[in-house]
Design a protein around this motif. Structure first.
Motif, PDB file in Angstrom:
ATOM      1  N   ARG A 178       0.836  -1.209   0.000  1.00 47.92           N
ATOM      2  CA  ARG A 178       0.000   0.000   0.000  1.00 47.92           C
ATOM      3  C   ARG A 178       0.863   1.248   0.000  1.00 47.92           C
ATOM      4  NH1 ARG A 178      -4.309  -0.629   4.741  1.00 47.92           N
ATOM      5  NH2 ARG A 178      -5.023   1.304   3.765  1.00 47.92           N
ATOM      6  N   PRO A 179       0.366   2.336  -0.609  1.00 45.11           N
ATOM      7  CA  PRO A 179       1.104   3.609  -0.592  1.00 45.11           C
ATOM      8  C   PRO A 179       1.302   4.121   0.834  1.00 45.11           C
ATOM      9  CG  PRO A 179      -0.613   3.651  -2.267  1.00 45.11           C
ATOM     10  CD  PRO A 179      -0.848   2.412  -1.440  1.00 45.11           C
ATOM     11  N   LEU A 180       2.366   4.879   1.022  1.00 44.79           N
ATOM     12  CA  LEU A 180       2.693   5.472   2.312  1.00 44.79           C
ATOM     13  C   LEU A 180       2.452   6.967   2.238  1.00 44.79           C
ATOM     14  CD1 LEU A 180       6.111   3.623   2.594  1.00 44.79           C
ATOM     15  CD2 LEU A 180       4.026   2.967   3.810  1.00 44.79           C
ATOM     16  N   ASP A 181       1.867   7.547   3.299  1.00 44.19           N
ATOM     17  CA  ASP A 181       1.559   8.974   3.316  1.00 44.19           C
ATOM     18  C   ASP A 181       1.997   9.573   4.641  1.00 44.19           C
ATOM     19  OD1 ASP A 181      -0.287   9.525   0.808  1.00 44.19           O
ATOM     20  OD2 ASP A 181      -1.013   7.657   1.698  1.00 44.19           O
ATOM     21  N   ALA A 182       2.661  10.735   4.561  1.00 49.38           N
ATOM     22  CA  ALA A 182       3.028  11.486   5.763  1.00 49.38           C
ATOM     23  C   ALA A 182       3.542  12.853   5.356  1.00 49.38           C
ATOM     24  CB  ALA A 182       4.091  10.750   6.576  1.00 49.38           C
ATOM     25  N   ALA A 183       3.124  13.873   6.083  1.00 47.83           N
ATOM     26  CA  ALA A 183       3.665  15.223   5.940  1.00 47.83           C
ATOM     27  C   ALA A 183       3.610  15.736   4.494  1.00 47.83           C
ATOM     28  CB  ALA A 183       5.097  15.271   6.465  1.00 47.83           C
ATOM     29  N   GLY A 184       2.529  15.414   3.788  1.00 43.22           N
ATOM     30  CA  GLY A 184       2.395  15.867   2.413  1.00 43.22           C
ATOM     31  C   GLY A 184       3.138  15.019   1.403  1.00 43.22           C
ATOM     32  N   LEU A 185       3.815  13.980   1.874  1.00 34.76           N
ATOM     33  CA  LEU A 185       4.555  13.076   1.000  1.00 34.76           C
ATOM     34  C   LEU A 185       3.762  11.791   0.789  1.00 34.76           C
ATOM     35  CD1 LEU A 185       8.058  13.446   2.677  1.00 34.76           C
ATOM     36  CD2 LEU A 185       7.393  14.411   0.470  1.00 34.76           C
ATOM     37  N   THR A 186       3.746  11.310  -0.436  1.00 35.12           N
ATOM     38  CA  THR A 186       3.110  10.033  -0.757  1.00 35.12           C
ATOM     39  C   THR A 186       4.103   9.195  -1.543  1.00 35.12           C
ATOM     40  OG1 THR A 186       0.895  11.008  -0.852  1.00 35.12           O
ATOM     41  CG2 THR A 186       1.207   8.880  -1.919  1.00 35.12           C
ATOM     42  N   VAL A 187       4.305   7.963  -1.106  1.00 37.35           N
ATOM     43  CA  VAL A 187       5.210   7.033  -1.776  1.00 37.35           C
ATOM     44  C   VAL A 187       4.413   5.780  -2.128  1.00 37.35           C
ATOM     45  CG1 VAL A 187       7.231   5.549  -1.502  1.00 37.35           C
ATOM     46  CG2 VAL A 187       7.288   7.893  -0.648  1.00 37.35           C
ATOM     47  N   ALA A 209       4.634   0.124  -5.266  1.00 34.67           N
ATOM     48  CA  ALA A 209       4.300  -0.711  -6.413  1.00 34.67           C
ATOM     49  C   ALA A 209       4.522   0.034  -7.720  1.00 34.67           C
ATOM     50  CB  ALA A 209       2.861  -1.190  -6.311  1.00 34.67           C
ATOM     51  N   ALA A 210       4.147   1.317  -7.743  1.00 33.93           N
ATOM     52  CA  ALA A 210       4.312   2.125  -8.956  1.00 33.93           C
ATOM     53  C   ALA A 210       5.676   2.800  -9.025  1.00 33.93           C
ATOM     54  CB  ALA A 210       3.205   3.180  -9.025  1.00 33.93           C
ATOM     55  N   ARG A 211       6.466   2.696  -7.949  1.00 40.64           N
ATOM     56  CA  ARG A 211       7.757   3.398  -7.854  1.00 40.64           C
ATOM     57  C   ARG A 211       7.553   4.883  -8.131  1.00 40.64           C
ATOM     58  NH1 ARG A 211      11.600   0.675  -5.226  1.00 40.64           N
ATOM     59  NH2 ARG A 211      13.112   2.091  -6.180  1.00 40.64           N
ATOM     60  N   ARG A 212       6.579   5.475  -7.447  1.00 42.16           N
ATOM     61  CA  ARG A 212       6.219   6.873  -7.668  1.00 42.16           C
ATOM     62  C   ARG A 212       6.109   7.576  -6.327  1.00 42.16           C
ATOM     63  NH1 ARG A 212       1.220   9.831  -8.515  1.00 42.16           N
ATOM     64  NH2 ARG A 212       1.569  11.570  -9.974  1.00 42.16           N
ATOM     65  N   ALA A 213       6.681   8.777  -6.238  1.00 37.16           N
ATOM     66  CA  ALA A 213       6.617   9.572  -5.020  1.00 37.16           C
ATOM     67  C   ALA A 213       6.180  10.993  -5.371  1.00 37.16           C
ATOM     68  CB  ALA A 213       7.973   9.603  -4.318  1.00 37.16           C
ATOM     69  N   THR A 214       5.339  11.572  -4.521  1.00 36.67           N
ATOM     70  CA  THR A 214       4.873  12.936  -4.736  1.00 36.67           C
ATOM     71  C   THR A 214       5.009  13.750  -3.460  1.00 36.67           C
ATOM     72  OG1 THR A 214       2.581  12.388  -4.159  1.00 36.67           O
ATOM     73  CG2 THR A 214       3.211  12.206  -6.493  1.00 36.67           C
ATOM     74  N   ARG A 215       5.117  15.051  -3.632  1.00 32.09           N
ATOM     75  CA  ARG A 215       5.112  15.993  -2.515  1.00 32.09           C
ATOM     76  C   ARG A 215       4.041  17.039  -2.791  1.00 32.09           C
ATOM     77  NH1 ARG A 215       8.786  20.972  -1.320  1.00 32.09           N
ATOM     78  NH2 ARG A 215       8.415  21.302   0.894  1.00 32.09           N
ATOM     79  N   ASP A 216       3.014  17.056  -1.947  1.00 34.40           N
ATOM     80  CA  ASP A 216       1.871  17.947  -2.146  1.00 34.40           C
ATOM     81  C   ASP A 216       1.298  17.802  -3.548  1.00 34.40           C
ATOM     82  OD1 ASP A 216       2.187  18.948   0.460  1.00 34.40           O
ATOM     83  OD2 ASP A 216       3.612  20.468  -0.226  1.00 34.40           O
ATOM     84  N   GLY A 217       1.240  16.567  -4.042  1.00 39.71           N
ATOM     85  CA  GLY A 217       0.653  16.279  -5.330  1.00 39.71           C
ATOM     86  C   GLY A 217       1.580  16.414  -6.518  1.00 39.71           C
ATOM     87  N   THR A 218       2.792  16.948  -6.298  1.00 32.76           N
ATOM     88  CA  THR A 218       3.763  17.109  -7.379  1.00 32.76           C
ATOM     89  C   THR A 218       4.746  15.949  -7.362  1.00 32.76           C
ATOM     90  OG1 THR A 218       3.611  19.521  -7.266  1.00 32.76           O
ATOM     91  CG2 THR A 218       5.544  18.595  -8.376  1.00 32.76           C
ATOM     92  N   GLU A 219       4.931  15.301  -8.511  1.00 31.09           N
ATOM     93  CA  GLU A 219       5.805  14.139  -8.563  1.00 31.09           C
ATOM     94  C   GLU A 219       7.252  14.525  -8.309  1.00 31.09           C
ATOM     95  OE1 GLU A 219       6.432  10.023 -11.089  1.00 31.09           O
ATOM     96  OE2 GLU A 219       4.935  11.513 -11.708  1.00 31.09           O
TER      97      GLU A 219
END
Length: 264
Positions: free
Chosen positions: A143-152, A155-165
């Motif tokens: 499952r994706p990980l979320d904290a402090a505006g960060l999402t990792v 599975a997709a090897r994708r990370a975003t900060r406040d919605g920006t990749e």
């Protein structure tokens, strides 16, 4: 100029499930030995003897990983790494003929995911290549990980900060994911080397460089990090609340030696 080449010919469909590794080294002996070991480890290996040939070969068959010599004639390995990364994400294991810390850190600064110093053990190189490749494989069901505006999303090897990749290297991604999995816990550089890199030994400045690079991408003010904090005398801690912390401090480590080395 050495022509681009492949270490073996594989029938159509015969390379399914095999990782394609591009070996770039102007020393034919080193390139041949490395290609041989990687081929025996089950990889499909292409070779190039200089930067332009490497870029051409990559354009023809995009690699899953590049083993890249730092000291190439004309276009050096740093420039080759930059140009490859401008075309798309690809893991890079850098080879350097010099053991100077500045050379190793420079390679990491431009985004190399790992490095091996010449002379080196080809068996160690194969293990490092395998470790990096395993980390590039999707992790289904995680499952994706979320904290402090960060999402990792592992599975997709994708990370975003406040919605920006975020444009993260392989190791930066793994390091951020590890921090998000363990908020509030302090880890030493040795811990991070073992848990993120998968190695029980190595140059701890590798960890320091990657933390600094990651801070540049996830912190509002990297000089005064609020998320990835330095715990003096210990290492680092991810603070999802972002209370603020001190800047980074350098650290060094001794890489373990190895026998049967290539590149002397």
């Amino acid at each position: 100029m050495e022509q681009q080449q492949s270490s073996e010919q594989v029938p159509a469909g015969g390379d399914a499930g095999r990782a394609r590794v591009l070996v770039v080294d102007d020393d034919p002996t080193v390139a041949e030995v490395v290609a041989g070991y990687l081929t025996r480890a089950g990889h499909l290996v292409d070779r190039a003897g200089d930067g332009p040939a490497a870029l051409a070969r990559a354009a023809e068959h995009w690699p899953d990983l590049v083993v890249l010599d730092l000291m190439l004639p004309g276009m050096d390995g740093l420039e080759v790494c930059r140009r490859l990364r401008s075309r798309g994400p690809v893991p890079v294991v850098m080879l350097t003929a010099r053991g100077d810390e500045d050379d190793r850190i420079l390679g990491l600064e431009v985004g190399a995911d790992d490095y091996v110093t010449k002379p080196f053990s080809p068996r160690e190189l194969v293990l490092r290549v395998g470790s990096v490749l395993r980390r590039t494989r999707p992790a289904p069901g995680v499952r994706p990980l979320d904290a402090a505006g960060l999402t990792v999303d592992p599975a997709a090897r994708r990370a975003t900060r406040d919605g920006t990749e975020l444009a993260l290297t392989l190791r930066e991604f793994d390091l951020l994911a590890f921090f998000l999995r363990h908020p509030g816990r302090a880890f030493s550089r040795e811990d991070l080397m073992r848990e993120v890199w998968g190695w029980d030994f190595g140059d701890l400045s590798t960890v320091t460089v990657h933390v600094r690079r990651l801070r540049n991408k996830v912190e509002d003010d990297p000089a005064r990090p609020r998320l990835i904090q330095t715990v003096w005398g210990v290492g680092y801690r991810f603070d999802a609340g972002g209370a603020g912390g001190a800047g980074d401090a350098g650290d060094d480590g001794d890489a373990a030696g190895a026998t049967d080395r290539v590149g002397e």
